[in-house]
Each structure stands twice: as structure tokens, then as C-alpha cells.
Design an enzyme around this catalytic site. Structure first.
Site, PDB file in Angstrom:
ATOM      1  N   LYS A 118      48.173  51.917  53.392  1.00  0.00           N
ATOM      2  CA  LYS A 118      47.096  52.638  52.717  1.00  0.00           C
ATOM      3  C   LYS A 118      46.032  51.625  52.323  1.00  0.00           C
ATOM      4  CE  LYS A 118      46.329  56.176  49.228  1.00  0.00           C
ATOM      5  NZ  LYS A 118      45.148  55.570  48.646  1.00  0.00           N
ATOM      6  N   ARG A 139      34.312  61.599  50.057  1.00  0.00           N
ATOM      7  CA  ARG A 139      35.237  62.650  49.671  1.00  0.00           C
ATOM      8  C   ARG A 139      34.701  63.479  48.503  1.00  0.00           C
ATOM      9  NH1 ARG A 139      39.175  62.992  46.090  1.00  0.00           N
ATOM     10  NH2 ARG A 139      40.923  64.363  46.589  1.00  0.00           N
ATOM     11  N   CYS A 414      43.896  12.904  25.495  1.00  0.00           N
ATOM     12  CA  CYS A 414      43.705  11.507  25.081  1.00  0.00           C
ATOM     13  C   CYS A 414      42.519  11.320  24.134  1.00  0.00           C
ATOM     14  CB  CYS A 414      43.549  10.611  26.303  1.00  0.00           C
ATOM     15  SG  CYS A 414      41.951  10.814  27.117  1.00  0.00           S
ATOM     16  N   CYS A 429      37.518  14.839  31.624  1.00  0.00           N
ATOM     17  CA  CYS A 429      37.882  13.829  30.648  1.00  0.00           C
ATOM     18  C   CYS A 429      37.408  12.488  31.206  1.00  0.00           C
ATOM     19  CB  CYS A 429      39.402  13.825  30.496  1.00  0.00           C
ATOM     20  SG  CYS A 429      40.027  12.297  29.780  1.00  0.00           S
TER      21      CYS A 429
END
Ligand code: I6G
Length: 674
Positions: A118, A139, A414, A429
Site C-alpha cells: 500500500k 478521491r 571539556c 568544541c
């Protein structure tokens, strides 16, 4: 008095919610909640209305499945109603469906079913008169849809004229218009680049594209059709089995699913469902289940219809790939190269077949795009093994105390400052090798074959050594003792000694390898080699500023900045100092100006396999001699090095009359020029 009844109040609430979401979904093409959640609300209302039929109202969403047609498109009354399908959500519900079929047919024999994936798209009706496409309609509510002919004509997989012969005078073909996953990703990427609106999934993208008022816009969208059946038929006849009808449709030029099968009885159907569910992540398009149809049209007629759905078909759904949950917090993870990724901590939710409690938020741009806050209700998508994603926010559920997401100014591991490089989405970082989160990866890179080549020091061993606190940086590797290593799980005395030997051996290296081993961002083997050749010694390289780094062949401003920043950090210098103190050494190189290198100005192409070295090594050796190594053969190529298995590049070189040498000649050349 119904107004006082909790069931009545719940029905009213469900109707209101469904009305809101149906409008978002069908009219605005901008759903707020996942389909599965919508289906659940609808089911709950249907069940309540079945229990209390007197309380059903004409305006209930159950009485108008699919909502109204958009006013901008002409309305189309379908020649035959476009029905919906009943769902089965698990094997028990499928078994119950099969039992109902056999009971009605008064048979104990296994039923033959046609099984089709489907597609997760938009249902469409295509009307052909004398083999020519006359009209395409959505539809809508099943009886009345929208005329989208001009848009559908732009979809290349929709035949404008049928192929072959034997088709009825009037033939209505039904199918699904959908978008492939790759088409969707590409379209969203372009939309994001140009600051346009992106869609949350391929289905919404297909719906939005089909409802463009300008067909030129639809034509630019990667839409596709998959035909799955017929509606009205006049002036002709069709085969008596659904699978044979699909074959006819294919013959007349329609795309039908390649994964159609027929199965006898429940066991075969369940096996097919399982097989396709496993295949689902690797399919190029989204599917949300399997449709099983009684294959014989004669039996279909006997079974007939109930309300708006056929009794002879069922959609056996897969677990939903999108679900709704609450974003509890956002944490920040530091990755291999120091990139800081926001990770959504979620109220656990079952999605795509597993319980998910984390999802990636990628970067700060993504957070801004989503407009997400802590406390929000969000939609999570998990397709296959892909990391779960936050796809959108359900704004109507935002609590008053929702909090903004703050990106950290310091690395959460850190505490080094974080930096955002211009033109990059990631925040990183700046701690480099001193950041513990980056150390493991840095050590693995240091030990790798192209770097310090420490045999026996693989990924798992590095993880174990770091996790046990036995090493925290590359220097610590050289402090490891036989006793420590031999005490590790699955490490005998002999392997421990071998590793110590490899570590000792690695201390004698070359400057290019050492520079590469430091893991400076964007400094690969080739750049490390050119830097080493250009400066000759680490000391001279350390003295270079960005301007002089840019004088090095193939080093642009980005790499120059990376190198300068790395060596400007005292902590990185300390690591280098430590390694040297442990005996890591190399011979300085003679500095030869780039133009004076023996292969300066020459372009080489490598193809096929080499026995004595890897492609990367061969490339680095050529570049160190001043050559440029290209991936493709052209008129500018000076020489092609061809090993066994060489293919099109070799034939192209031959046709262009370019010099081709084998591995033996290549090794001789390297020796002569070294
Ligand atoms: O919505 C649908 C999707 C796929 C369908 C369908 C289908 O077959 C593969 N088949 C029918 C009969 C209906 N809807 C009503």
C-alpha cells in the site's frame, strides 16, 4: 441526559479535534499530528458512535471521510464511488478478516488473495475514453473529488494514451500518486537551500504537489503513479482475477507495483506481510502496509460491500513510522570531530516497531527551522534503522511553560569554548585533543594504518583502554605495560607483547604520517604530505602563519586556518611534546619548491587494483612528487596507472592515446624519482 455523559462529552471532543486535524491535513496540506494518531482518534469516535448510534450527527467527521473538495479545483462526481479500505492492525485482526470472508463464502478452503504494497500517497481516479486520458480526479469524500487533470498530465508515469489494444471504450483506472524517498529528500534539500517551505514526509509532499494551482509547479515535482485497480468499465471486459487485471494495466502502459504476489490462505499472507515489512526500509518509496484482496472477481461480487468499504479487501498496516510524543529535554553530545549535536530526550514512544526515547535535532539551524521548544509535543519519524528524527511541532499543543532551547557556549564535556565556523551548520568544541569526547576517536585515528600504523590496536581495544582509564591520550599509549595489557579480557601474554612491539615500532615514523596522525580537521594524507614536503620540518611548519600556509600547493584559506588554529593551541603542542618525549621521531625532509618537484604539472589517474600499496598510498606518493591525481581520464591526463580489474578508465585512456603504465612500471618510476 447525554450532555452529562462522559461518553457524549468525549464524542464531542473527538469531533472537534478531528475537524481541526482534517482541515490541517486535507485543506491546508499541513498536518499537525501523525496519520496513526489521526486514525486512532477516528477509530475511537467510530467505536463510540457504534455504541451510541442515536448520538451520531450529520456533521460528524465519520460521516464525511476525507473532508470537502478544495474550492479552487472543479468538483468531479465519480462514476463509481471511490471506497476506502478496512484496516487490520495486527495478525489477529487479519485472521479475523479472513475468517469473515470464508464464513460469508461458506467455505473452509484457503482463499486466494492478491497481495499489494500500500503506497503512502494520494488516491487518484484516471478516466480513459477510447484509450485517451480524459480526466483525473482525487478521491475527495469518495463521491465527489477534485479535477486535477492538468496537474496529473504532467506526471510522466501517467499514460496520456494507452498502449496496445483490447482496452474497454471507457476505462477508469485507480491508483496512488506518490513521491519516492530520494525525490522527496532532493526536493526538500532544494527548498531548504532557497529558504522555501519543506514538507514533513513524502506523502504530504505528494499531496501538496498535486494540489498546486499552477501545473508548471506540479511538473517540477517528482511525482509517480502506481495503478492498483479499476473503477467504471464500459464497452469491453476485463479478466476475472485481480492479479490478471493488474497485468492488463501493465500491458496498457501503467506502472503497477513490482511487489504484487498471490497467496493462498492466512499463513502465506502473513509470510508475505513479514517479508515486505523487512524490505520496507530499503524500498525506494514509503509504504504503510499490504492490501490483501480476494483475487477472484466472482467471489468479490458475492462478498459485496459494507458501508463504504469492500468486504473482499483489507489493508494490513505496518507499525506507524511517525508518532507523537513530548520533548522532555535537549542534551548536547560531542562527536568525533568535536561537532556538538543537540539530542532530543523524549517521553518514550513506540514508533517504527521500537520504543524511541532519543532523537537527533541535528544542529541549531534545524532547531530554528522546526521552531521547537522543550515541553512541546513533537512528531517523531523512525524509518528503518535510520536515527529517529523530530519532523515537526504540534503547535496547538504547546504548553504555556515551553522553554527555548539554549545552545551551550562551552563544550559540555571539556568546557572549551564552542565555535561556529562560517558557512557550516555545526557548532564545534574547540578543545581538540584535550576534549575526552574526542580523544577515543583521535586515538583510533592516530593508531590507524595510514597514520602511525600500530598493528593490533583496533577500535574495540582503544574503547576498552579509554573506558578502563588506562589511557587518556596518545602519549599514554607509550606508557602501557605488559602486565596491564595482558590483564585485559581476551588478550594473552603473546598479543600483549606484540602490541608493545608495534607501539615501539611506531615511534619511528615519517613527518607526513605524523602530521596525518594528529587528526587535524581537513588534513588528509595528501595535505599532510604536501605540508611536510613544503616545510621540511615540524618546527618550520609551526612557525608558519595562515598566509604562508596558503602558499602550499592545494592549501586554501579553510585548511590554512585549521592548521594554524590547531598549532596555536598550547594544549595540542603539549601533546606533540609528550609524544616526542616518548621517543616518537622522524627524519626532516629536504625542502624542494613545488615547481621543482619531478612530477610538477603532471596529472595522473589511478585505476584497477594495486598489489603493493593501497590507492591512498599511491595517491600520496604521486602527490609528494608534485603530481596532481585525478579521478577521471580526460585530454589533460598525462599518465594512467592501471592495475588488474581496470575498466572504462583504461579503455578511455587507450582511445585518447594517453600513456598507460602497470604496477611494475609505476614502482620503478617512484624509485627513480624518490
Ligand atoms: O487506497 C487503496 C490503496 C491501495 C485502495 C486499494 C489499494 O489497493 C492496492 N484498493 C482498494 C480496493 C481501495 N483502496 C478501495
Amino acid at each position: 441526559m447525554p450532555a452529562n455523559s462522559p461518553d457524549y462529552q468525549r464524542m464531542q471532543q473527538l469531533r472537534q479535534e478531528l475537524l481541526h486535524h482534517s482541515h490541517r491535513y486535507y485543506v491546508l496540506d499541513d498536518p499537525e499530528i501523525p496519520d496513526a494518531e489521526y486514525d486512532r482518534l477516528m477509530r475511537e469516535l467510530q467505536e463510540l458512535e457504534e455504541r451510541f448510534p442515536d448520538w451520531v450527527t450529520a456533521d460528524s467527521p465519520t460521516q464525511r471521510v476525507g473532508g470537502v473538495a478544495l474550492s479552487a479545483f472543479a468538483e468531479v462526481t465519480h462514476l463509481r464511488p471511490m471506497l476506502s479500505l478496512d484496516n487490520a492492525l495486527n495478525a489477529d485482526e487479519f485472521i479475523a478478516f479472513d475468517k469473515r470472508v470464508r464464513d460469508r463464502l461458506r467455505t473452509q478452503e484457503p482463499i486466494e488473495y492478491a497481495c499489494e504494497p500500500k503506497y503512502d500517497g494520494i488516491a487518484i481516479s484516471l478516466l480513459y475514453r477510447n484509450g485517451v486520458l480524459e480526466r483525473a480526479a482525487t478521491r475527495g469524500d469518495g463521491s465527489v473529488g477534485e479535477d486535477v487533470t492538468l496537474n496529473v498530465r504532467t506526471i510522466k508515469s501517467v499514460p496520456l494514451r494507452l498502449l496496445g489494444q483490447g482496452y474497454p471504450d471507457l476505462l477508469e483506472v485507480r491508483g496512488e500518486i506518490y513521491m519516492t524517498k530520494s525525490g522527496f529528500n532532493e526536493m526538500n534539500r532544494k527548498a531548504q537551500e532557497s529558504g522555501g517551505k519543506s514538507f514533513i514526509n513524502p506523502r504530504n509532499a505528494a499531496a501538496g504537489s498535486l494540489r498546486q494551482l499552477d501545473p508548471k509547479l506540479t511538473a517540477q515535482r517528482p511525482l509517480t503513479l502506481c495503478a492498483y485497480g479499476v473503477g467504471e468499465v464500459e464497452g469491453g471486459s476485463l479478466p476475472q482475477y485481480h492479479t490478471a487485471i493488474l497485468q492488463r494495466l501493465a500491458d496498457w502502459g501503467f506502472a503497477v507495483s513490482r511487489d504484487v504476489a498471490s497467496a493462498r490462505g492466512v499463513e502465506e499472507c502473513l509470510a508475505f506481510h513479514k517479508m515486505l515489512q523487512e524490505k520496507r526500509p530499503s524500498l525506494p518509496y514509503d509504504i504503510d502496509g499490504i492490501v490483501f484482496k480476494v483475487n477472484s472477481l466472482e467471489l468479490q461480487t458475492t462478498l459485496g460491500f459494507v458501508a463504504k468499504a469492500p468486504r473482499w479487501a483489507v489493508a494490513f498496516k505496518f507499525p506507524a513510522q511517525e508518532e507523537m510524543t513530548v520533548l522532555r529535554a535537549v542534551e548536547f553530545q560531542v562527536g568525533r570531530t568535536g561537532s556538538i549535536t543537540p539530542v532530543a530526550r523524549l517521553e518514550p514512544v513506540f514508533v517504527g516497531g521500537v520504543t524511541v526515547s532519543n532523537a537527533t535535532l541535528h544542529n541549531s539551524d534545524e532547531i530554528a527551522r522546526l521552531g521547537v521548544k522543550v515541553g512541546d509535543t513533537v512528531i517523531i519519524r523512525r524509518a528503518g534503522d535510520v536515527i529517529p528524527q523530530v519532523v515537526s511541532v504540534v503547535m496547538s499543543k504547546r504548553p504555556d511553560d515551553a522553554r527555548d532551547i539554549q545552545f551551550p557556549a562551552q563544550c559540555p564535556v571539556c568546557s572549551s569554548p564552542v565555535a561556529r565556523v562560517e558557512g557550516e551548520a555545526a557548532v564545534r568544541c574547540t578543545g581538540g585533543l584535550i576534549c575526552p569526547a574526542q580523544r577515543k576517536e583521535a586515538i583510533k585515528h592516530y593508531a590507524s594504518r595510514q597514520a602511525m600504523d600500530i598493528e593490533g590496536l583496533g577500535e574495540k581495544l582503544v574503547d576498552a583502554l579509554v573506558e578502563k582509564g588506562m589511557i587518556a591520550s596518545m602519549e599514554d599509549l607509550y606508557e602501557l605495560t605488559l602486565e596491564q595489557l595482558a590483564g585485559l579480557e581476551r588478550m594473552g601474554q603473546k598479543s600483549a607483547q606484540n602490541l608493545l612491539d608495534a607501539l615501539a615500532h611506531s615511534k619511528s615514523t615519517t613527518l607526513p604520517k605524523f602530521l596525518f596522525a594528529l587528526g587535524i580537521r581537513d588534513v588528509g594524507q595528501a595535505t599532510a604530505t604536501t605540508l611536510a614536503k613544503h616545510f621540511g620540518s615540524l618546527e618550520r611548519l609551526l612557525e608558519a602563519d595562515e598566509a604562508s600556509l596558503q602558499e602550499v600547493q592545494d592549501v586554501g584559506p579553510v585548511v590554512a586556518k585549521r592548521v594554524a588554529t590547531f598549532f596555536a593551541d598550547a594544549r595540542n603542542l603539549q601533546v606533540i611534546q609528550g609524544l616526542r618525549a616518548h621517543g616518537v621521531h622522524w627524519l626532516d625532509l629536504e625542502v624542494v619548491p613545488q615547481e621543482a618537484l619531478p612530477l610538477a604539472g603532471k596529472t595522473y589517474v589511478l585505476t584497477g587494483n594495486l598489489e603493493s600499496m593501497t590507492r591512498d598510498d599511491a595517491k600520496a606518493r604521486l602527490e609528494a612528487l608534485g603530481a596532481k591525481v585525478s579521478g577521471s581520464v580526460s585530454g589533460k591526463t598525462d599518465c594512467v596507472v592501471a592495475g588488474p580489474g581496470a575498466g572504462s578508465k583504461l579503455s578511455k585512456a587507450e582511445s585518447l592515446g594517453i600513456r598507460v603504465i602497470d604496477e611494475t612500471a609505476f614502482l620503478q618510476l617512484l624509485e627513480q624519482l624518490a
